[in-house]
Enzyme design. Structure first.
Site, short mmCIF file in Angstrom:
data_model
loop_
_atom_site.label_atom_id
_atom_site.label_comp_id
_atom_site.label_asym_id
_atom_site.label_seq_id
_atom_site.Cartn_x
_atom_site.Cartn_y
_atom_site.Cartn_z
N ARG A 99 27.42 1.72 -56.23
CA ARG A 99 27.28 1.36 -54.81
C ARG A 99 25.87 1.70 -54.32
O ARG A 99 25.01 0.83 -54.20
CB ARG A 99 28.38 2.08 -53.99
CG ARG A 99 28.59 1.49 -52.59
CD ARG A 99 27.60 1.98 -51.57
NE ARG A 99 27.59 3.44 -51.45
CZ ARG A 99 26.65 4.09 -50.76
NH1 ARG A 99 25.69 3.44 -50.14
NH2 ARG A 99 26.66 5.42 -50.71
N ASP A 100 25.58 2.97 -54.09
CA ASP A 100 24.26 3.36 -53.57
C ASP A 100 23.17 2.95 -54.55
O ASP A 100 22.07 2.56 -54.15
CB ASP A 100 24.23 4.88 -53.35
CG ASP A 100 23.27 5.31 -52.26
OD1 ASP A 100 22.52 4.47 -51.74
OD2 ASP A 100 23.27 6.51 -51.92
N HIS A 139 24.66 15.04 -50.75
CA HIS A 139 24.22 13.75 -51.27
C HIS A 139 22.69 13.71 -51.18
O HIS A 139 22.13 13.48 -50.11
CB HIS A 139 24.87 12.67 -50.39
CG HIS A 139 24.50 11.25 -50.69
ND1 HIS A 139 25.40 10.34 -51.23
CD2 HIS A 139 23.37 10.54 -50.47
CE1 HIS A 139 24.82 9.16 -51.33
NE2 HIS A 139 23.59 9.25 -50.88
N HIS A 199 18.88 12.40 -52.19
CA HIS A 199 17.97 11.41 -52.77
C HIS A 199 16.73 12.19 -53.20
O HIS A 199 16.39 13.23 -52.64
CB HIS A 199 17.63 10.32 -51.75
CG HIS A 199 18.76 9.34 -51.56
ND1 HIS A 199 18.75 8.08 -52.10
CD2 HIS A 199 19.95 9.45 -50.90
CE1 HIS A 199 19.87 7.45 -51.77
NE2 HIS A 199 20.62 8.25 -51.05
N CYS A 250 18.60 3.23 -49.81
CA CYS A 250 19.31 2.58 -48.72
C CYS A 250 18.42 1.47 -48.17
O CYS A 250 17.25 1.70 -47.87
CB CYS A 250 19.64 3.58 -47.62
SG CYS A 250 20.43 2.84 -46.19
N ASN A 301 18.81 7.95 -55.64
CA ASN A 301 19.64 9.16 -55.58
C ASN A 301 19.18 10.09 -56.69
O ASN A 301 18.55 9.67 -57.67
CB ASN A 301 21.11 8.79 -55.87
CG ASN A 301 21.72 7.95 -54.78
OD1 ASN A 301 21.51 6.75 -54.72
ND2 ASN A 301 22.48 8.58 -53.91
P1 HMG Z 1 27.01 -6.68 -36.86
O1 HMG Z 1 26.19 -7.85 -37.22
O2 HMG Z 1 26.71 -5.92 -35.61
O3 HMG Z 1 28.57 -7.03 -36.94
O4 HMG Z 1 26.92 -5.68 -38.11
P2 HMG Z 1 29.52 -7.77 -35.93
O5 HMG Z 1 30.72 -6.94 -35.76
O6 HMG Z 1 28.76 -8.23 -34.71
O7 HMG Z 1 29.91 -9.07 -36.78
C1 HMG Z 1 28.96 -10.04 -37.16
C2 HMG Z 1 29.47 -10.83 -38.36
O8 HMG Z 1 29.61 -9.95 -39.50
C3 HMG Z 1 30.85 -11.42 -38.16
O9 HMG Z 1 30.90 -12.62 -38.95
C4 HMG Z 1 31.77 -10.41 -38.77
O10 HMG Z 1 32.99 -10.97 -39.20
C5 HMG Z 1 30.96 -9.96 -39.95
P3 HMG Z 1 30.60 -14.08 -38.33
O11 HMG Z 1 31.60 -14.20 -37.22
O12 HMG Z 1 29.17 -14.04 -37.84
O13 HMG Z 1 30.82 -14.98 -39.49
N1 HMG Z 1 31.33 -8.61 -40.39
C6 HMG Z 1 31.67 -8.27 -41.65
N2 HMG Z 1 31.74 -8.99 -42.79
C7 HMG Z 1 32.13 -8.35 -43.89
N3 HMG Z 1 32.42 -7.03 -43.92
C8 HMG Z 1 32.35 -6.28 -42.83
C9 HMG Z 1 31.96 -6.91 -41.63
N4 HMG Z 1 31.79 -6.47 -40.37
C10 HMG Z 1 31.41 -7.51 -39.63
N5 HMG Z 1 32.64 -4.98 -42.88
C11 HMG Z 1 27.87 -3.97 -39.52
C12 HMG Z 1 27.57 -4.42 -38.10
C13 HMG Z 1 28.30 -2.53 -39.48
C14 HMG Z 1 28.95 -4.87 -40.09
C15 HMG Z 1 26.57 -4.14 -40.35
O14 HMG Z 1 25.53 -3.46 -39.71
C16 HMG Z 1 26.70 -3.61 -41.76
O15 HMG Z 1 27.44 -4.16 -42.58
N6 HMG Z 1 25.96 -2.53 -42.08
C17 HMG Z 1 25.99 -1.91 -43.40
C18 HMG Z 1 24.59 -1.72 -43.92
C19 HMG Z 1 24.65 -1.08 -45.29
O16 HMG Z 1 25.31 -1.57 -46.18
N7 HMG Z 1 23.92 0.03 -45.45
C20 HMG Z 1 23.92 0.77 -46.69
C21 HMG Z 1 25.13 1.65 -46.84
S1 HMG Z 1 24.97 3.22 -46.02
C22 HMG Z 1 23.99 4.16 -47.11
O17 HMG Z 1 23.52 3.67 -48.09
C23 HMG Z 1 23.82 5.61 -46.85
C24 HMG Z 1 24.65 6.51 -47.79
O18 HMG Z 1 24.35 6.27 -49.14
C25 HMG Z 1 24.36 7.96 -47.48
C26 HMG Z 1 22.88 8.22 -47.39
O19 HMG Z 1 22.21 8.30 -48.43
O20 HMG Z 1 22.40 8.30 -46.26
C27 HMG Z 1 26.15 6.26 -47.59
MG MG Z 2 22.61 7.29 -50.22
#
Ligand code: HMG
Ligand code: MG
Length: 364
Positions: free
Chosen positions: A14-15, A272, A274, A305, A314
Protein backbone atom coordinates in the site's frame (compact mmCIF):
# COMPACT_ATOMS: atom_id res chain seq x y z
CA UNK A 1 12.39 -6.27 28.26
CA UNK A 2 14.76 -6.66 25.34
CA UNK A 3 13.40 -10.18 24.79
CA UNK A 4 9.93 -8.92 23.91
CA UNK A 5 8.65 -9.76 20.47
CA UNK A 6 8.00 -6.98 18.01
CA UNK A 7 5.17 -6.98 15.50
CA UNK A 8 5.85 -5.47 12.11
CA UNK A 9 3.03 -4.16 9.97
CA UNK A 10 4.19 -4.50 6.37
CA UNK A 11 2.79 -1.56 4.42
CA UNK A 12 4.81 -2.11 1.23
CA UNK A 13 1.90 -3.16 -1.01
CA UNK A 14 0.00 0.00 0.00
CA UNK A 15 2.29 2.81 1.22
CA UNK A 16 5.16 1.31 -0.77
CA UNK A 17 3.40 1.29 -4.11
CA UNK A 18 0.81 4.08 -3.95
CA UNK A 19 3.21 6.79 -5.10
CA UNK A 20 4.58 4.93 -8.14
CA UNK A 21 3.74 6.83 -11.30
CA UNK A 22 3.77 3.89 -13.71
CA UNK A 23 0.85 1.47 -13.37
CA UNK A 24 2.12 -1.66 -11.66
CA UNK A 25 0.55 -4.84 -13.04
CA UNK A 26 -2.00 -6.49 -10.77
CA UNK A 27 -0.04 -9.75 -11.01
CA UNK A 28 3.05 -8.04 -9.56
CA UNK A 29 1.02 -6.62 -6.67
CA UNK A 30 -0.54 -9.99 -5.94
CA UNK A 31 2.84 -11.71 -6.13
CA UNK A 32 4.25 -9.14 -3.68
CA UNK A 33 1.48 -9.87 -1.17
CA UNK A 34 1.84 -13.63 -1.63
CA UNK A 35 5.60 -13.55 -1.17
CA UNK A 36 5.35 -11.32 1.91
CA UNK A 37 2.78 -13.72 3.37
CA UNK A 38 5.37 -16.50 3.27
CA UNK A 39 7.97 -14.62 5.35
CA UNK A 40 6.33 -14.91 8.77
CA UNK A 41 4.93 -11.37 8.76
CA UNK A 42 1.65 -11.28 10.67
CA UNK A 43 0.13 -8.10 9.28
CA UNK A 44 0.13 -6.76 5.72
CA UNK A 45 -1.54 -3.60 4.49
CA UNK A 46 -2.41 -4.83 1.04
CA UNK A 47 -4.18 -1.90 -0.61
CA UNK A 48 -6.46 1.07 -0.23
CA UNK A 49 -10.02 2.06 -1.10
CA UNK A 50 -9.39 5.72 -1.84
CA UNK A 51 -10.50 7.86 -4.78
CA UNK A 52 -8.80 6.60 -7.96
CA UNK A 53 -8.59 10.23 -9.07
CA UNK A 54 -6.46 11.03 -6.04
CA UNK A 55 -4.28 7.90 -5.95
CA UNK A 56 -4.57 6.10 -9.29
CA UNK A 57 -2.03 3.41 -8.41
CA UNK A 58 -4.38 1.95 -5.78
CA UNK A 59 -7.37 1.72 -8.15
CA UNK A 60 -7.09 -2.07 -8.43
CA UNK A 61 -6.88 -2.79 -4.71
CA UNK A 62 -10.36 -4.31 -4.90
CA UNK A 63 -8.96 -6.99 -7.19
CA UNK A 64 -6.23 -7.76 -4.67
CA UNK A 65 -8.83 -8.17 -1.94
CA UNK A 66 -10.94 -10.36 -4.22
CA UNK A 67 -7.92 -12.51 -4.94
CA UNK A 68 -7.08 -12.93 -1.25
CA UNK A 69 -10.70 -13.75 -0.38
CA UNK A 70 -10.86 -16.39 -3.11
CA UNK A 71 -7.44 -17.80 -2.60
CA UNK A 72 -5.80 -17.11 0.77
CA UNK A 73 -2.04 -16.81 0.30
CA UNK A 74 -0.03 -19.55 1.97
CA UNK A 75 1.56 -18.40 5.18
CA UNK A 76 3.43 -19.93 8.13
CA UNK A 77 1.36 -17.81 10.55
CA UNK A 78 -2.21 -16.52 10.26
CA UNK A 79 -2.23 -13.15 8.55
CA UNK A 80 -4.20 -10.00 9.13
CA UNK A 81 -4.73 -7.90 6.01
CA UNK A 82 -5.36 -4.18 6.44
CA UNK A 83 -7.23 -2.03 3.92
CA UNK A 84 -6.78 1.73 4.05
CA UNK A 85 -9.85 3.89 3.44
CA UNK A 86 -10.80 7.54 4.06
CA UNK A 87 -14.61 7.55 4.14
CA UNK A 88 -17.88 5.64 3.91
CA UNK A 89 -17.59 5.35 0.15
CA UNK A 90 -14.30 3.48 0.51
CA UNK A 91 -15.71 1.37 3.32
CA UNK A 92 -18.76 0.42 1.23
CA UNK A 93 -16.50 -0.59 -1.65
CA UNK A 94 -14.51 -2.76 0.75
CA UNK A 95 -17.64 -4.24 2.34
CA UNK A 96 -19.19 -5.21 -1.00
CA UNK A 97 -16.34 -7.63 -1.50
CA UNK A 98 -15.80 -8.64 2.11
CA UNK A 99 -19.49 -9.42 2.60
CA UNK A 100 -19.58 -11.49 -0.55
CA UNK A 101 -17.20 -14.05 0.90
CA UNK A 102 -18.67 -16.83 2.97
CA UNK A 103 -17.64 -16.10 6.54
CA UNK A 104 -18.51 -19.32 8.40
CA UNK A 105 -14.88 -20.47 8.18
CA UNK A 106 -14.00 -17.77 10.70
CA UNK A 107 -16.56 -19.13 13.17
CA UNK A 108 -15.21 -22.63 12.77
CA UNK A 109 -12.16 -21.72 14.81
CA UNK A 110 -12.41 -21.85 18.56
CA UNK A 111 -11.96 -18.48 20.20
CA UNK A 112 -8.35 -18.27 21.33
CA UNK A 113 -7.64 -17.42 24.95
CA UNK A 114 -6.66 -13.76 25.43
CA UNK A 115 -2.98 -14.61 25.62
CA UNK A 116 -0.14 -12.92 23.72
CA UNK A 117 0.60 -13.82 20.12
CA UNK A 118 2.70 -16.80 19.01
CA UNK A 119 5.90 -15.05 19.81
CA UNK A 120 4.69 -13.21 22.84
CA UNK A 121 3.93 -10.14 20.78
CA UNK A 122 1.11 -7.69 21.40
CA UNK A 123 -2.27 -9.37 21.55
CA UNK A 124 -3.93 -6.91 19.14
CA UNK A 125 -5.49 -9.69 17.11
CA UNK A 126 -6.48 -12.05 19.87
CA UNK A 127 -9.33 -10.24 21.61
CA UNK A 128 -11.73 -12.93 22.77
CA UNK A 129 -14.81 -10.82 21.89
CA UNK A 130 -13.81 -10.39 18.30
CA UNK A 131 -15.62 -12.65 15.81
CA UNK A 132 -12.93 -11.83 13.27
CA UNK A 133 -10.16 -12.89 15.65
CA UNK A 134 -6.99 -14.72 14.84
CA UNK A 135 -7.54 -18.48 14.52
CA UNK A 136 -5.93 -20.56 17.24
CA UNK A 137 -3.65 -22.20 14.66
CA UNK A 138 -1.24 -19.42 15.70
CA UNK A 139 0.13 -21.60 18.47
CA UNK A 140 1.87 -23.91 15.98
CA UNK A 141 4.03 -21.15 14.57
CA UNK A 142 7.74 -21.10 15.15
CA UNK A 143 9.02 -17.93 16.81
CA UNK A 144 11.49 -17.22 14.05
CA UNK A 145 8.93 -17.70 11.33
CA UNK A 146 10.13 -21.02 9.96
CA UNK A 147 7.49 -22.69 7.92
CA UNK A 148 5.81 -25.81 9.14
CA UNK A 149 6.36 -28.16 6.22
CA UNK A 150 7.87 -27.25 2.88
CA UNK A 151 4.77 -25.61 1.46
CA UNK A 152 3.76 -23.79 4.63
CA UNK A 153 0.15 -23.76 5.74
CA UNK A 154 -2.83 -21.62 5.03
CA UNK A 155 -5.17 -20.23 7.66
CA UNK A 156 -8.23 -18.10 7.11
CA UNK A 157 -6.94 -14.54 6.96
CA UNK A 158 -8.39 -11.80 9.10
CA UNK A 159 -9.27 -8.44 7.55
CA UNK A 160 -9.12 -5.05 9.21
CA UNK A 161 -9.56 -1.51 7.99
CA UNK A 162 -7.30 1.50 8.42
CA UNK A 163 -8.56 5.05 8.49
CA UNK A 164 -6.33 8.11 8.31
CA UNK A 165 -6.22 11.70 9.37
CA UNK A 166 -3.36 14.06 10.20
CA UNK A 167 -1.98 16.34 12.88
CA UNK A 168 -2.10 19.50 10.76
CA UNK A 169 -4.99 21.18 8.96
CA UNK A 170 -3.02 21.85 5.77
CA UNK A 171 -1.91 18.25 5.35
CA UNK A 172 -5.42 16.97 6.03
CA UNK A 173 -6.78 19.30 3.33
CA UNK A 174 -4.13 18.28 0.81
CA UNK A 175 -4.47 14.56 1.51
CA UNK A 176 -8.22 14.17 2.04
CA UNK A 177 -9.80 17.50 1.04
CA UNK A 178 -11.31 18.18 4.46
CA UNK A 179 -10.49 19.59 7.88
CA UNK A 180 -9.32 17.40 10.77
CA UNK A 181 -12.73 17.75 12.43
CA UNK A 182 -14.46 16.78 9.18
CA UNK A 183 -12.20 13.73 8.85
CA UNK A 184 -13.34 12.57 12.29
CA UNK A 185 -16.97 13.09 11.27
CA UNK A 186 -16.36 10.94 8.19
CA UNK A 187 -14.99 8.18 10.42
CA UNK A 188 -18.01 7.97 12.71
CA UNK A 189 -20.29 5.97 10.42
CA UNK A 190 -17.31 3.88 9.28
CA UNK A 191 -16.36 3.10 12.85
CA UNK A 192 -19.85 2.19 14.05
CA UNK A 193 -20.50 -0.09 11.10
CA UNK A 194 -17.07 -1.71 11.41
CA UNK A 195 -17.74 -2.46 15.08
CA UNK A 196 -21.13 -3.93 14.20
CA UNK A 197 -19.42 -6.25 11.76
CA UNK A 198 -16.59 -7.23 14.08
CA UNK A 199 -13.92 -5.55 11.98
CA UNK A 200 -10.99 -4.00 13.77
CA UNK A 201 -10.01 -0.45 12.91
CA UNK A 202 -6.52 1.03 12.86
CA UNK A 203 -6.20 4.82 12.66
CA UNK A 204 -3.23 6.69 11.26
CA UNK A 205 -2.19 10.15 12.34
CA UNK A 206 0.03 11.59 9.60
CA UNK A 207 2.68 14.31 9.89
CA UNK A 208 3.03 13.68 13.65
CA UNK A 209 6.70 14.69 13.62
CA UNK A 210 6.75 17.30 10.89
CA UNK A 211 4.52 18.60 8.12
CA UNK A 212 5.57 19.42 4.54
CA UNK A 213 3.29 22.48 4.62
CA UNK A 214 3.33 23.70 8.24
CA UNK A 215 6.93 22.85 9.12
CA UNK A 216 8.84 20.55 11.47
CA UNK A 217 7.28 21.73 14.72
CA UNK A 218 4.04 19.83 15.05
CA UNK A 219 2.50 20.11 18.52
CA UNK A 220 2.79 16.70 20.23
CA UNK A 221 -0.22 17.57 22.39
CA UNK A 222 -2.32 18.02 19.25
CA UNK A 223 -1.25 14.51 18.16
CA UNK A 224 -2.10 13.10 21.59
CA UNK A 225 -5.51 14.79 21.60
CA UNK A 226 -6.29 13.34 18.19
CA UNK A 227 -5.15 9.89 19.29
CA UNK A 228 -7.43 10.06 22.33
CA UNK A 229 -10.37 11.11 20.11
CA UNK A 230 -9.75 8.22 17.72
CA UNK A 231 -9.43 5.68 20.53
CA UNK A 232 -12.62 6.99 22.13
CA UNK A 233 -14.37 6.59 18.79
CA UNK A 234 -13.38 2.92 18.88
CA UNK A 235 -10.04 2.66 17.05
CA UNK A 236 -8.19 -0.49 18.11
CA UNK A 237 -4.75 0.91 17.33
CA UNK A 238 -3.22 4.27 16.47
CA UNK A 239 -0.37 4.37 14.00
CA UNK A 240 1.57 7.55 14.64
CA UNK A 241 3.23 8.50 11.37
CA UNK A 242 6.35 10.47 10.61
CA UNK A 243 5.21 11.07 7.04
CA UNK A 244 8.03 13.45 6.19
CA UNK A 245 10.85 11.72 8.07
CA UNK A 246 11.48 14.96 10.00
CA UNK A 247 11.42 13.04 13.28
CA UNK A 248 14.52 12.97 15.45
CA UNK A 249 15.33 11.08 18.64
CA UNK A 250 14.40 13.97 20.98
CA UNK A 251 11.22 14.76 19.04
CA UNK A 252 10.18 11.11 19.07
CA UNK A 253 10.75 10.92 22.82
CA UNK A 254 8.78 14.11 23.38
CA UNK A 255 5.87 12.83 21.31
CA UNK A 256 5.80 9.48 23.11
CA UNK A 257 5.82 11.29 26.46
CA UNK A 258 2.87 13.42 25.36
CA UNK A 259 0.95 10.31 24.25
CA UNK A 260 1.69 8.64 27.57
CA UNK A 261 0.70 11.75 29.53
CA UNK A 262 -2.63 11.75 27.68
CA UNK A 263 -3.31 8.31 29.17
CA UNK A 264 -2.72 6.28 26.01
CA UNK A 265 -1.62 2.69 26.54
CA UNK A 266 1.60 1.97 24.66
CA UNK A 267 0.05 -1.29 23.45
CA UNK A 268 -2.50 0.76 21.52
CA UNK A 269 0.24 2.49 19.54
CA UNK A 270 2.24 1.68 16.44
CA UNK A 271 5.00 3.86 15.04
CA UNK A 272 5.23 4.49 11.31
CA UNK A 273 8.55 5.93 10.22
CA UNK A 274 9.64 7.21 6.85
CA UNK A 275 13.39 7.36 6.35
CA UNK A 276 13.75 10.61 4.41
CA UNK A 277 16.55 11.91 6.67
CA UNK A 278 17.94 8.48 7.60
CA UNK A 279 16.60 8.78 11.16
CA UNK A 280 14.07 5.95 11.12
CA UNK A 281 16.18 3.33 12.93
CA UNK A 282 17.31 5.78 15.59
CA UNK A 283 13.72 6.86 16.17
CA UNK A 284 12.65 3.21 16.30
CA UNK A 285 15.13 2.53 19.11
CA UNK A 286 13.73 5.50 21.01
CA UNK A 287 10.23 4.10 20.52
CA UNK A 288 11.39 0.66 21.71
CA UNK A 289 12.77 2.28 24.85
CA UNK A 290 9.33 3.78 25.45
CA UNK A 291 7.74 0.35 25.24
CA UNK A 292 6.40 0.49 21.68
CA UNK A 293 6.25 -3.01 20.15
CA UNK A 294 4.45 -2.45 16.84
CA UNK A 295 6.18 -0.82 13.88
CA UNK A 296 5.18 -0.17 10.27
CA UNK A 297 7.67 -0.71 7.46
CA UNK A 298 7.86 -1.38 3.74
CA UNK A 299 10.04 -4.03 2.14
CA UNK A 300 12.94 -2.56 0.16
CA UNK A 301 12.22 0.83 1.76
CA UNK A 302 9.53 1.45 -0.84
CA UNK A 303 7.12 4.26 -0.57
CA UNK A 304 6.04 7.78 -0.06
CA UNK A 305 2.83 9.70 0.24
CA UNK A 306 1.63 11.41 -2.96
CA UNK A 307 0.56 14.41 -0.87
CA UNK A 308 3.88 14.77 0.97
CA UNK A 309 6.23 16.24 -1.66
CA UNK A 310 9.85 15.19 -1.26
CA UNK A 311 9.18 12.56 1.38
CA UNK A 312 10.84 9.28 0.49
CA UNK A 313 10.21 5.72 1.44
CA UNK A 314 9.10 4.00 4.58
CA UNK A 315 11.78 2.49 6.77
CA UNK A 316 12.79 -0.78 5.10
CA UNK A 317 11.26 -3.85 6.73
CA UNK A 318 14.57 -5.70 6.33
CA UNK A 319 16.37 -2.95 8.30
CA UNK A 320 13.83 -3.07 11.13
CA UNK A 321 13.92 -6.87 11.28
CA UNK A 322 17.72 -6.79 11.43
CA UNK A 323 17.62 -4.12 14.14
CA UNK A 324 15.13 -6.02 16.31
CA UNK A 325 16.92 -9.35 15.90
CA UNK A 326 20.21 -7.65 16.81
CA UNK A 327 18.57 -6.63 20.09
CA UNK A 328 17.34 -10.17 20.75
CA UNK A 329 13.74 -9.25 19.99
CA UNK A 330 12.00 -11.80 17.77
CA UNK A 331 9.83 -10.67 14.86
CA UNK A 332 8.88 -14.06 13.43
CA UNK A 333 10.14 -12.87 10.05
CA UNK A 334 12.55 -14.82 7.87
CA UNK A 335 15.27 -12.32 6.95
CA UNK A 336 16.53 -14.15 3.85
CA UNK A 337 13.12 -14.47 2.27
CA UNK A 338 12.30 -10.88 3.11
CA UNK A 339 15.57 -9.63 1.62
CA UNK A 340 14.91 -11.51 -1.62
CA UNK A 341 11.53 -9.82 -1.89
CA UNK A 342 13.08 -6.37 -1.41
CA UNK A 343 15.54 -7.06 -4.21
CA UNK A 344 12.87 -8.53 -6.49
CA UNK A 345 10.27 -5.76 -6.08
CA UNK A 346 12.91 -3.03 -6.47
CA UNK A 347 13.95 -4.59 -9.77
CA UNK A 348 10.31 -4.90 -10.86
CA UNK A 349 9.84 -1.18 -10.23
CA UNK A 350 13.19 -0.26 -11.78
CA UNK A 351 14.41 1.28 -8.52
CA UNK A 352 17.40 0.66 -6.31
CA UNK A 353 16.90 -1.47 -3.23
CA UNK A 354 16.89 0.98 -0.31
CA UNK A 355 17.51 -1.61 2.42
CA UNK A 356 21.09 -1.79 3.71
CA UNK A 357 20.41 -4.89 5.79
CA UNK A 358 18.56 -6.53 2.89
CA UNK A 359 21.44 -6.02 0.48
CA UNK A 360 24.00 -7.16 3.06
CA UNK A 361 22.00 -10.30 3.80
CA UNK A 362 21.88 -11.21 0.11
CA UNK A 363 25.60 -10.52 -0.32
CA UNK A 364 26.56 -13.02 2.40
P1 HMG B 1 -13.12 14.40 -2.76
O1 HMG B 1 -12.80 14.64 -4.18
O2 HMG B 1 -13.30 15.55 -1.84
O3 HMG B 1 -14.35 13.37 -2.62
O4 HMG B 1 -11.95 13.45 -2.20
P2 HMG B 1 -15.90 13.59 -2.74
O5 HMG B 1 -16.52 12.97 -1.57
O6 HMG B 1 -16.22 15.02 -3.08
O7 HMG B 1 -16.23 12.70 -4.03
C1 HMG B 1 -15.72 13.01 -5.32
C2 HMG B 1 -15.73 11.76 -6.19
O8 HMG B 1 -14.85 10.76 -5.64
C3 HMG B 1 -17.09 11.07 -6.25
O9 HMG B 1 -17.16 10.44 -7.54
C4 HMG B 1 -16.99 10.01 -5.21
O10 HMG B 1 -17.86 8.93 -5.45
C5 HMG B 1 -15.57 9.57 -5.36
P3 HMG B 1 -17.88 11.13 -8.80
O11 HMG B 1 -19.27 11.39 -8.32
O12 HMG B 1 -17.10 12.40 -9.08
O13 HMG B 1 -17.75 10.10 -9.87
N1 HMG B 1 -15.04 8.98 -4.12
C6 HMG B 1 -14.44 7.78 -4.03
N2 HMG B 1 -14.15 6.85 -4.96
C7 HMG B 1 -13.56 5.73 -4.54
N3 HMG B 1 -13.22 5.51 -3.26
C8 HMG B 1 -13.47 6.40 -2.30
C9 HMG B 1 -14.12 7.59 -2.69
N4 HMG B 1 -14.52 8.68 -2.01
C10 HMG B 1 -15.08 9.52 -2.89
N5 HMG B 1 -13.13 6.16 -1.04
C11 HMG B 1 -11.16 11.73 -0.71
C12 HMG B 1 -11.92 13.04 -0.85
C13 HMG B 1 -10.91 11.48 0.75
C14 HMG B 1 -11.99 10.63 -1.35
C15 HMG B 1 -9.82 11.88 -1.49
O14 HMG B 1 -9.16 13.02 -1.02
C16 HMG B 1 -8.92 10.69 -1.32
O15 HMG B 1 -9.21 9.60 -1.81
N6 HMG B 1 -7.76 10.88 -0.66
C17 HMG B 1 -6.79 9.81 -0.42
C18 HMG B 1 -5.42 10.27 -0.82
C19 HMG B 1 -4.43 9.15 -0.57
O16 HMG B 1 -4.61 8.04 -1.04
N7 HMG B 1 -3.36 9.45 0.18
C20 HMG B 1 -2.37 8.47 0.54
C21 HMG B 1 -2.80 7.59 1.68
S1 HMG B 1 -2.52 8.31 3.27
C22 HMG B 1 -0.81 8.05 3.55
O17 HMG B 1 -0.12 7.58 2.70
C23 HMG B 1 -0.25 8.33 4.89
C24 HMG B 1 0.03 7.06 5.72
O18 HMG B 1 0.92 6.19 5.06
C25 HMG B 1 0.66 7.47 7.05
C26 HMG B 1 1.78 8.45 6.85
O19 HMG B 1 2.88 8.05 6.45
O20 HMG B 1 1.53 9.64 7.07
C27 HMG B 1 -1.26 6.30 6.01
MG1 MG C 1 3.19 6.41 5.17
Amino acid sequence: SSRDAVRIVEVGPRDGLQNEKKAIPLATKVELVERLARTGLQTIEAGSFVSPKWTPQMANSSQILEHILRNAPQSPVPITYQWLLPNVKGFDNFLKLWNAQSTPAQDAYPTPPPSPGPDGGPALNTSSQDPNAMPSATSGADAMGKERGAAGSTSAPVHEISIFTAATETFTQKNTNCSIAESLQRFEPVMSKAKEMGLKVRAYISVALGCPYEGPDVDPHKVAELAVDLLEMGANEISVADTTGMGTAPKTAELLKALNAAGIDKHDLALHFHDTYGMALVNSVVALEHGIRTFDAAVGGLGGCPYSPGATGNVATEDLVHLFHSLGMPTGVNMEKLSEIGEWISAELGKSNESSAGKATLAQ
